[in-house]
Design an enzyme around this catalytic site. Sequence first.
Site, mmCIF file in Angstrom:
data_model
loop_
_atom_site.group_PDB
_atom_site.id
_atom_site.type_symbol
_atom_site.label_atom_id
_atom_site.label_comp_id
_atom_site.label_asym_id
_atom_site.label_seq_id
_atom_site.Cartn_x
_atom_site.Cartn_y
_atom_site.Cartn_z
ATOM 1 N N GLY A 97 11.454 -25.317 -18.184
ATOM 2 C CA GLY A 97 12.072 -23.993 -18.334
ATOM 3 C C GLY A 97 13.561 -24.052 -18.040
ATOM 4 N NE ARG B 19 7.347 -25.903 -19.290
ATOM 5 C CZ ARG B 19 7.734 -24.620 -19.332
ATOM 6 N NH1 ARG B 19 7.532 -23.904 -20.409
ATOM 7 N NH2 ARG B 19 8.323 -24.070 -18.285
ATOM 8 C CG ASP C 16 7.709 -30.471 -8.781
ATOM 9 O OD1 ASP C 16 8.732 -31.061 -8.372
ATOM 10 O OD2 ASP C 16 6.987 -29.772 -8.045
ATOM 11 C CB THR D 294 12.916 -24.709 -11.741
ATOM 12 O OG1 THR D 294 12.041 -23.568 -11.695
ATOM 13 C CG2 THR D 294 12.801 -25.426 -10.417
ATOM 14 C CB ILE D 295 14.678 -19.322 -12.077
ATOM 15 C CG1 ILE D 295 13.278 -19.113 -12.678
ATOM 16 C CG2 ILE D 295 15.745 -19.403 -13.148
ATOM 17 C CD1 ILE D 295 13.074 -17.723 -13.256
ATOM 18 C CG ASP D 296 9.696 -20.571 -10.711
ATOM 19 O OD1 ASP D 296 10.251 -19.512 -11.041
ATOM 20 O OD2 ASP D 296 8.738 -21.065 -11.328
ATOM 21 C CG ASP E 116 8.580 -24.311 -8.298
ATOM 22 O OD1 ASP E 116 9.635 -24.865 -8.685
ATOM 23 O OD2 ASP E 116 7.639 -24.074 -9.078
ATOM 24 N NE ARG F 192 15.321 2.040 -3.353
ATOM 25 C CZ ARG F 192 15.206 1.423 -2.212
ATOM 26 N NH1 ARG F 192 15.340 0.125 -2.155
ATOM 27 N NH2 ARG F 192 14.986 2.105 -1.120
ATOM 28 N NE ARG G 292 6.838 8.195 -13.202
ATOM 29 C CZ ARG G 292 7.384 8.254 -14.407
ATOM 30 N NH1 ARG G 292 8.401 7.472 -14.709
ATOM 31 N NH2 ARG G 292 6.919 9.092 -15.300
ATOM 32 N NE ARG H 50 3.772 -21.389 -14.875
ATOM 33 C CZ ARG H 50 4.246 -21.771 -16.052
ATOM 34 N NH1 ARG H 50 3.870 -21.180 -17.148
ATOM 35 N NH2 ARG H 50 5.126 -22.760 -16.132
ATOM 36 C CD GLU I 207 5.265 -15.947 -14.173
ATOM 37 O OE1 GLU I 207 6.312 -16.337 -13.630
ATOM 38 O OE2 GLU I 207 4.868 -16.378 -15.256
ATOM 39 C CD GLN J 80 12.345 -12.233 -13.261
ATOM 40 O OE1 GLN J 80 12.158 -12.318 -12.052
ATOM 41 N NE2 GLN J 80 11.344 -12.190 -14.116
ATOM 42 N NE ARG J 81 13.194 -19.885 -18.279
ATOM 43 C CZ ARG J 81 11.993 -20.161 -18.813
ATOM 44 N NH1 ARG J 81 10.906 -20.006 -18.095
ATOM 45 N NH2 ARG J 81 11.889 -20.583 -20.040
HETATM 46 O O1 F6P Z 1 10.969 -21.955 -15.119
HETATM 47 C C1 F6P Z 1 10.039 -21.409 -14.285
HETATM 48 C C2 F6P Z 1 9.356 -20.268 -14.974
HETATM 49 O O2 F6P Z 1 10.312 -19.306 -15.312
HETATM 50 C C3 F6P Z 1 8.245 -19.637 -14.175
HETATM 51 O O3 F6P Z 1 8.667 -18.742 -13.207
HETATM 52 C C4 F6P Z 1 7.429 -19.034 -15.266
HETATM 53 O O4 F6P Z 1 6.116 -18.871 -14.874
HETATM 54 C C5 F6P Z 1 7.539 -20.029 -16.353
HETATM 55 O O5 F6P Z 1 8.752 -20.701 -16.167
HETATM 56 C C6 F6P Z 1 7.487 -19.457 -17.734
HETATM 57 O O6 F6P Z 1 7.503 -20.481 -18.641
HETATM 58 P P1 F6P Z 1 7.647 -20.273 -20.214
HETATM 59 O O7 F6P Z 1 9.104 -20.125 -20.506
HETATM 60 O O8 F6P Z 1 7.086 -21.486 -20.813
HETATM 61 O O9 F6P Z 1 6.915 -19.025 -20.561
#
Ligand code: F6P
Length: 341
Positions: free
Chosen positions: A33, A94, A125, A147-149, A151, A176, A184, A193, A244, A273-274
Amino acid sequence: MYKVVKCICIKNLREAKGESEMIKKIAVLTSGGDAPGMNAAVRAVVRTAISKGMEVYGVRRGYVGLLTGDIFQMDERSVTDIIHRGGTILYTARCSEFRTDEGVSKARAKCEELGIEGLVVIGGDGSFRGAADLSAKGMLCIGIPGTIDNDIACTDYTIGFDTAMNTAMELVDKLRDTSQSHDRISVVEVMGRGAGHIAVNTGIACGATDIITQEVPYDINAIANTMLEKKAKGKENFVVIVAEGVGHSVEIAKELELRTGIEARATILGHVQRGGNPTLRDRVEATKMGNYAVELLEQGIGNRVVALKDNQLVDYDIQDALAMKKPYDEKLHRMAETIAF
Ligand code: F6P
């Protein structure tokens, strides 16, 4: 098998053969990603390599480009005007073929054919597993965590994390406003993920009433009851951040509406977000990591991942890095709950 490849150092091999020890040709690719700041890392790799007298090649679409030979020489101008841009000028993908031994051998042969001795892999990873496989076939590979995560266990920080959190924060701020106008519950799903790091930080930054991540068990009845208690004390609207990996945001919103009688809406922020211009932090960390990666290759060192540890750049054996587990900051999560009145 990987134990033998702990840290590949071709410098010594070359010295033994009486060859020049200098790495002359390296390549760079982005994989998995995309993440804001990847371009800054590519730029740093290219410019550092050129400053050291190396030739540097860009590989398009990650390992796919390595297999198809979609590889082109880069110069200092190839990376002009990209430090501030999200996405990746090298594209990303990928690649299932690269998960096979034949695929890795084919990629290794392509590098050999082009005289490419070192490879910088910017990704997560999954991308590092590919780099480890290629390292096992004698290629010098350096991973940069992108990676934005956030992780990746061996590093405190991954490129793109700060930008993604800031994007999520800005979007939740907007939600908000409308949540407040309508009294609400706003349930917002943020990316992550496999980990709740974006969720917990965004939740804190946005003053969320509740944060739901896969790492901490939650009870929908307890959340609903607490909301009613807070409503009785005057609270009029609620923001719930869901990672997510937990999923079911729409169902969570419905369940909360059912149990509280407060109108609820779910919003999945998704891939927005990406994207976007990387923050200062992402540009700087990416630049430092790109520079460090080339310095390792310059010394003939491969099979390593660059990592930020206690604000210092360090590097780890790729297999060791992949075996590490990143703890979730549960204390931070609990703190957020404590002050979410
Ligand atoms: O890069 C990490 C991520 O943005 C995760 O947070 C997300 O679950 C996943 O990639 C989404 O991947 P794709 O772009 O293949 O839908």
